[in-house]
Design a protein around this motif. Structure first.
Motif, PDB file in Angstrom:
ATOM      1  N   THR A  45       0.853  -1.175   0.000  1.00  0.00           N
ATOM      2  CA  THR A  45       0.000   0.000   0.000  1.00  0.00           C
ATOM      3  C   THR A  45       0.894   1.231   0.000  1.00  0.00           C
ATOM      4  OG1 THR A  45      -1.891   1.064   1.070  1.00  0.00           O
ATOM      5  CG2 THR A  45      -0.174   0.193   2.525  1.00  0.00           C
ATOM      6  N   CYS A 107       3.264   6.038   7.083  1.00  0.00           N
ATOM      7  CA  CYS A 107       3.542   4.663   6.668  1.00  0.00           C
ATOM      8  C   CYS A 107       2.811   3.658   7.562  1.00  0.00           C
ATOM      9  CB  CYS A 107       5.055   4.436   6.704  1.00  0.00           C
ATOM     10  SG  CYS A 107       5.629   3.184   5.560  1.00  0.00           S
ATOM     11  N   ARG A 111      -0.307   1.251   6.255  1.00  0.00           N
ATOM     12  CA  ARG A 111      -0.200  -0.213   6.386  1.00  0.00           C
ATOM     13  C   ARG A 111      -1.376  -0.770   7.187  1.00  0.00           C
ATOM     14  NH1 ARG A 111       4.900  -3.467   9.076  1.00  0.00           N
ATOM     15  NH2 ARG A 111       4.390  -5.509   8.260  1.00  0.00           N
ATOM     16  N   ASP A 117       1.238  -5.970   3.809  1.00  0.00           N
ATOM     17  CA  ASP A 117       2.525  -6.426   4.341  1.00  0.00           C
ATOM     18  C   ASP A 117       3.594  -5.339   4.269  1.00  0.00           C
ATOM     19  OD1 ASP A 117       1.738  -9.220   4.781  1.00  0.00           O
ATOM     20  OD2 ASP A 117       1.594  -9.302   2.593  1.00  0.00           O
ATOM     21  N   TYR A 118       3.530  -4.525   3.229  1.00  0.00           N
ATOM     22  CA  TYR A 118       4.520  -3.457   3.014  1.00  0.00           C
ATOM     23  C   TYR A 118       3.801  -2.152   2.733  1.00  0.00           C
ATOM     24  CZ  TYR A 118       8.166  -6.958   2.825  1.00  0.00           C
ATOM     25  OH  TYR A 118       9.022  -7.971   3.158  1.00  0.00           O
ATOM     26  N   ALA A 119       4.446  -1.054   3.139  1.00  0.00           N
ATOM     27  CA  ALA A 119       3.874   0.271   2.897  1.00  0.00           C
ATOM     28  C   ALA A 119       4.977   1.248   2.518  1.00  0.00           C
ATOM     29  CB  ALA A 119       3.137   0.770   4.130  1.00  0.00           C
ATOM     30  N   GLY A 146       8.124  -2.873   6.218  1.00  0.00           N
ATOM     31  CA  GLY A 146       7.769  -4.253   5.940  1.00  0.00           C
ATOM     32  C   GLY A 146       8.337  -5.150   7.011  1.00  0.00           C
ATOM     33  N   THR A 150      11.353  -0.537   9.533  1.00  0.00           N
ATOM     34  CA  THR A 150      10.969   0.708   8.882  1.00  0.00           C
ATOM     35  C   THR A 150      12.233   1.478   8.542  1.00  0.00           C
ATOM     36  OG1 THR A 150       8.950   0.830  10.194  1.00  0.00           O
ATOM     37  CG2 THR A 150       9.643   2.851   9.109  1.00  0.00           C
TER      38      THR A 150
END
Length: 196
Positions: A45, A107, A111, A117-119, A146, A150
């Protein structure tokens, strides 16, 4: 030295490193992100401010992006950063929207909102107005998240010695390029750890 080559079809970044010329295509990097995430069954995302959805556009231009990309939030104002992503007023009051603290909270919020899972989160000053001596045009913060990791960076796109003069479009495009690089590095690090 790094320069952005403007091409109608493909945005390309041109580098001189150790007397060698290197070119990297944003489209190719986005394709690598989608492929890598698809192969590892993880989702993505984004939360964007100064890039106004450009990161998301680049990702969703890749066939198969729907397998990994859950969506994004374009949060241009402080109000939307707080309402949609849960960025705290105290963070904005103390550090401003142009800060690593804001990027990190964006972030986290993205998420959580997308349950991904990842942003990736992006906030900064694309110009040509809005800069100050302390935070000139080209001050852009990118946060990628993720697993339990970070990474947040100030891209310092105002550094004319490295990047030359970038206009608003150049700053936005270079930001997306750097965000993709950061995401690929994080994917490589976190997914490699899981394989061990």
């Amino acid at each position: 030295m790094c320069k952005l080559l403007k091409n109608e079809e493909v945005k390309t970044i041109y580098f001189n490193e150790d007397d060698k010329s290197v070119t990297k295509s944003i489209d190719r990097m986005a394709s690598d992100v989608v492929k890598y995430m698809s192969e590892n069954d993880v989702t993505l995302t984004a939360a964007e401010s100064c890039t106004g959805g450009l990161f998301s556009t680049v990702i969703t231009s890749v066939s198969g992006a729907s397998n990994v990309f859950k969506g994004s939030a374009v949060v241009y104002t402080e109000e939307m950063k707080m309402k949609m992503l849960g960025v705290s007023k105290s963070t904005l009051d103390k550090y401003s929207v142009y800060s690593p603290e804001c990027a990190s909270e964006m972030c986290i919020g993205a998420r959580k909102l997308a349950d991904a899972d990842y942003a990736v989160a992006i906030t900064g000053i694309a110009g040509p107005n809005g800069g100050t001596n302390e935070k000139p045009v080209g001050t852009v913060y990118v946060s990628v998240m993720g697993g339990s990791k970070t990474v947040t960076k100030n891209l310092r796109l105002n550094n004319e010695m490295e990047y030359g003069r970038l206009d608003r479009e150049g700053i936005r495009t270079m930001t997306v390029f750097r965000a993709l690089e950061m995401l690929l590095d994080l994917l490589d690090e976190t997914l490699r750890k899981e394989d061990k």
